[in-house]
Design an enzyme around this catalytic site. Structure first.
Site, short mmCIF file in Angstrom:
data_model
loop_
_atom_site.label_atom_id
_atom_site.label_comp_id
_atom_site.label_asym_id
_atom_site.label_seq_id
_atom_site.Cartn_x
_atom_site.Cartn_y
_atom_site.Cartn_z
N GLU B 60 0.80 -1.23 0.00
CA GLU B 60 0.00 0.00 0.00
C GLU B 60 0.83 1.28 0.00
OE1 GLU B 60 -1.17 -2.48 2.20
OE2 GLU B 60 -3.20 -2.89 1.48
N HIS B 129 -12.16 -1.85 8.50
CA HIS B 129 -12.83 -2.03 7.22
C HIS B 129 -14.06 -1.13 7.10
CE1 HIS B 129 -10.37 -5.64 7.21
NE2 HIS B 129 -10.78 -5.97 6.02
#
Lengths: 363, 326
Positions: B60, B129
């Site tokens: 990422e 999330h």
């Protein structure tokens, strides 16, 4: 027990600190003119650095990072590149940038606090200097991916320092380069010091070059004070990458003879004795000794070169100091390709601010 | 015309953009064979091949930087992050490079890209999330922040984002990825990138929201209509740069404004919108500007999440409170 992996890191040197040969010269280095070209570029880089530091000390330039003692890394790397390759420099690669056609006036413009310095007329696709350490390694991977996707025989060359090798994003870029076999060569300017943190406190690895092994690519160490070794080994890795054989890391072992930047005082954390010892290994004197012994250099040539460098630097300084400031609206007008409508009010406010300050100055 | 969900509209726009422009690339984790964890890139690998749809290592911190290099070389990378909570490493590259490459080289280099990821709560997902980080991205100069709230707007805004010559962060409300189907014409028509959408016109109160809070806002407006309150619903959609004109016009008419968002309140997007109304629309206001938001706490795990997120009852209460000012 079965050995499943093993590695060996080589260190390559042609020119010893005393200017004698440690190994037979690579074929290109038999060309005296090429060696003189490298020598001149290193001397010009040092003249620029010396002047830039002086300009900073006298308040005519912002903070700058000298490359004193590391000229061979930058010049050797740039000399190994082809014009169509792309350089992604950190903030200490002025020697490479100058070699590739960035002008001294443009370097001064940037370090003097003006973005126009990064809109140079030279290598248009080269990246501007990267100040957040190592954050340009992912850019190099991106540029290399572009070359690979377009099947262009070009190489992205990323230059960064020993400190950068501790960063996660640098590793992520190297890891991708390895797994995608990208035409990306990283040259690590291991100048032993990341501001005040010595190489020994940066990593427990025996070399920085071996970090390549974990990414499935070759890692080589060179004497970074030997411009012939840098030019030869970086060149070999660049041509290998150009041929589709994937990325590589070259660790150039050198020494930062200067402070980290003009905002640093290295006497706070390292001994003068250590620095003086390394002056005996610096790259320019050893090449001069070698060239002189080969009959390629003499005192007259040296004097002419120094005078030429001084003129080059002086005329660049004059042009830099004479340049009118950019319009304030440049700060807004170049953010987006086209100014978004909601930002028009901010632009109008900036114009009013300029007028207000001018009015204040008149009073 | 095809009835499609929001995530299908995203996929349709991606395919359209890739078909019309060979420089458009899709890259990220599991975007290839797997078609993305939400299937937003399903079928793209088969249709466009592995040189257009690139599965990356789990990196990422790399993605946006990779896109900077690709963008500077003339590609248009569309990067997918799998979830909001994993998007934070993007901020380093967006702030330090993507948002300023054009400015710092005075136009010599630029890096068009779209950074897209599913965001927001309400799907009972694991920790990290269910976050609403839009304010972090909207604070970055040189970067646009866009949030669709319907399949048609997802299609039109994503096309616009991909065609835009500058970096765009595109947050997709995962809670409504498959909530409704809507007719979407795959005609390649993009929507403007710096305009809010007036979804329902009204006279008494302006209800501002985006993403998954839009269905809640629309429901609230229907409820309030029964009480004789006429609510104008605005989908901000293009959070940055913020279309202040549409907001100010609306509040000039209604005199009341309630802002709904899933993100925590402090220094959030609602604060920015309220500040615009205070500095440029104060004399139209009949009531204090109210915010209905999450709390200044880490996003709770699913068992408490519903109480963290604004819901219909909270929006109705705030609207009624605003309406009490005559």
């Amino acid at each position: 027990m079965v050995e499943v992996a093993s590695f060996r890191i080589e260190r390559i040197q042609y020119l010893r600190a005393d200017g004698t040969l440690a190994a037979p010269l690579p074929p290109w280095a038999e060309d005296g003119e090429e060696l003189v070209r490298l020598y001149r570029a290193m001397v010009l880089t040092r003249a620029y650095d010396t002047k830039a530091v002086n300009l900073q000390r006298t308040g005519r330039l912002g903070t700058v990072a000298s490359s004193l003692g590391q000229e061979a890394v930058a010049v050797g790397t740039a000399a190994a590149m082809r014009p169509q390759d792309v350089l992604l420099p950190s903030f200490r690669e002025q020697g490479a940038m100058l070699y590739r056609g960035v002008r001294i006036e443009e370097l001064l413009t940037f370090w003097g606090g003006d973005e126009r310095g990064s809109n140079w007329s030279g290598p248009r696709e080269d990246f501007p200097v990267c100040i957040p350490v190592g954050t340009h390694a992912p850019h190099a991977a991106g540029v290399a991916t572009a070359f690979k996707l377009r099947r262009e025989p070009r190489v992205a060359v990323c230059m960064l320092g020993d400190g950068a090798t501790s960063k996660g994003d640098v590793y992520e870029a190297w890891n991708l380069a390895g797994v995608w076999r990208l035409p990306m060569v990283t040259v690590v300017n291991n100048n032993q010091w990341a501001i005040s943190v010595p190489r020994s406190a940066q990593t427990a690895a025996a070399t920085l070059a071996q970090k390549a092994i974990a990414c499935g690519m070759p890692g080589v160490q060179v004497d970074g004070n030997d411009v012939i070794a840098v030019r030869e080994v970086v060149g070999r890795m660049i041509e290998r990458a150009r041929a589709g054989e994937g990325p590589a890391i070259v660790e150039a072992v050198t020494y930062r003879l200067s402070d980290h930047t003009t905002a640093d005082d290295a006497r706070r954390y390292r001994d003068d004795a250590e620095v003086s010892a390394h002056w005996k290994e610096e790259p320019i004197a050893r090449l001069r000794t070698f060239l002189t012994a080969r009959g390629l250099w003499d005192k007259d040539k040296e004097e002419q070169l120094l005078a030429w460098c001084a003129r080059e630097v002086e005329s660049a300084v004059e042009a830099y100091l004479a340049r009118a400031p950019a319009p304030a609206t440049d700060m807004i007008d170049y953010v987006f390709a086209e100014l978004p409508a909601p930002m028009r009010a901010q632009r109008a406010e900036l114009v009013r601010r300029v007028a207000r300050r001018a009015e204040g100055a008149e009073r | 015309m095809t009835a499609m969900t929001l995530v299908e509209a995203v996929r349709t726009a991606l395919a359209r953009a890739m078909a019309e422009d060979p420089t458009v690339l899709v890259l990220g984790e599991d975007v290839g064979k797997d078609g993305g964890v939400f299937r937003a890139t399903e079928g793209l690998l088969e249709r466009f091949g592995p040189e257009r749809v690139l599965d990356t290592p789990l990196s990422e911190a790399l993605f946006v930087g990779l896109a900077v290099g690709l963008g500077a070389q003339g590609f248009k990378p569309v990067v997918e992050f799998q979830f909001d909570g994993f998007s934070y490493p993007a901020i380093d590259q967006l702030v330090n490079h993507a948002g300023r490459l054009r400015a710092r080289t005075r136009g010599r280099l630029s890096c068009p890209m779209v950074v897209r990821f599913p965001y927001g709560g309400g799907v009972r997902a694991p920790e990290h999330h269910s976050e609403s980080p839009e304010a972090f991205f909207a604070h970055i100069p040189g970067v646009r922040t866009v949030i669709p709230s319907s399949p048609a707007r997802a299609y039109g805004l994503l096309l616009a984002a991909i065609r835009d010559p500058d970096p765009v962060v595109f947050l997709e409300p995962k809670r409504i990825y498959r909530a409704v189907r809507e007719e979407v014409v795959d005609d390649g028509r993009a929507l403007p990138l710096d305009r809010c959408f007036v979804l329902r016109e009204g006279r008494d109160l302006t209800l501002v929201a985006w993403g998954a809070m839009i269905p809640v806002a629309l429901q609230a407006s229907a409820e309030l209509a029964k009480e004789g309150v006429s609510v104008e619903v605005i989908d901000i959609a293009t959070l940055k740069p913020l279309d202040c004109a549409t907001l100010l016009d609306s509040v000039a008419k209604t005199g009341r404004c309630v802002i709904v968002h899933e993100a925590p309140p402090s220094f959030g997007p609602g604060a920015e919108i309220a500040a615009v109304l205070a500095s440029e629309g104060l004399f139209s206001l009949l009531a204090p500007v109210l915010r209905v938001t999450a709390f200044d706490v880490p996003t709770p795990l699913p068992r408490l999440e519903e109480l963290f997120l604004p819901a219909l009852a909270d929006v109705l209460e705030a609207c009624r409170r605003a309406m009490a000012h005559r």
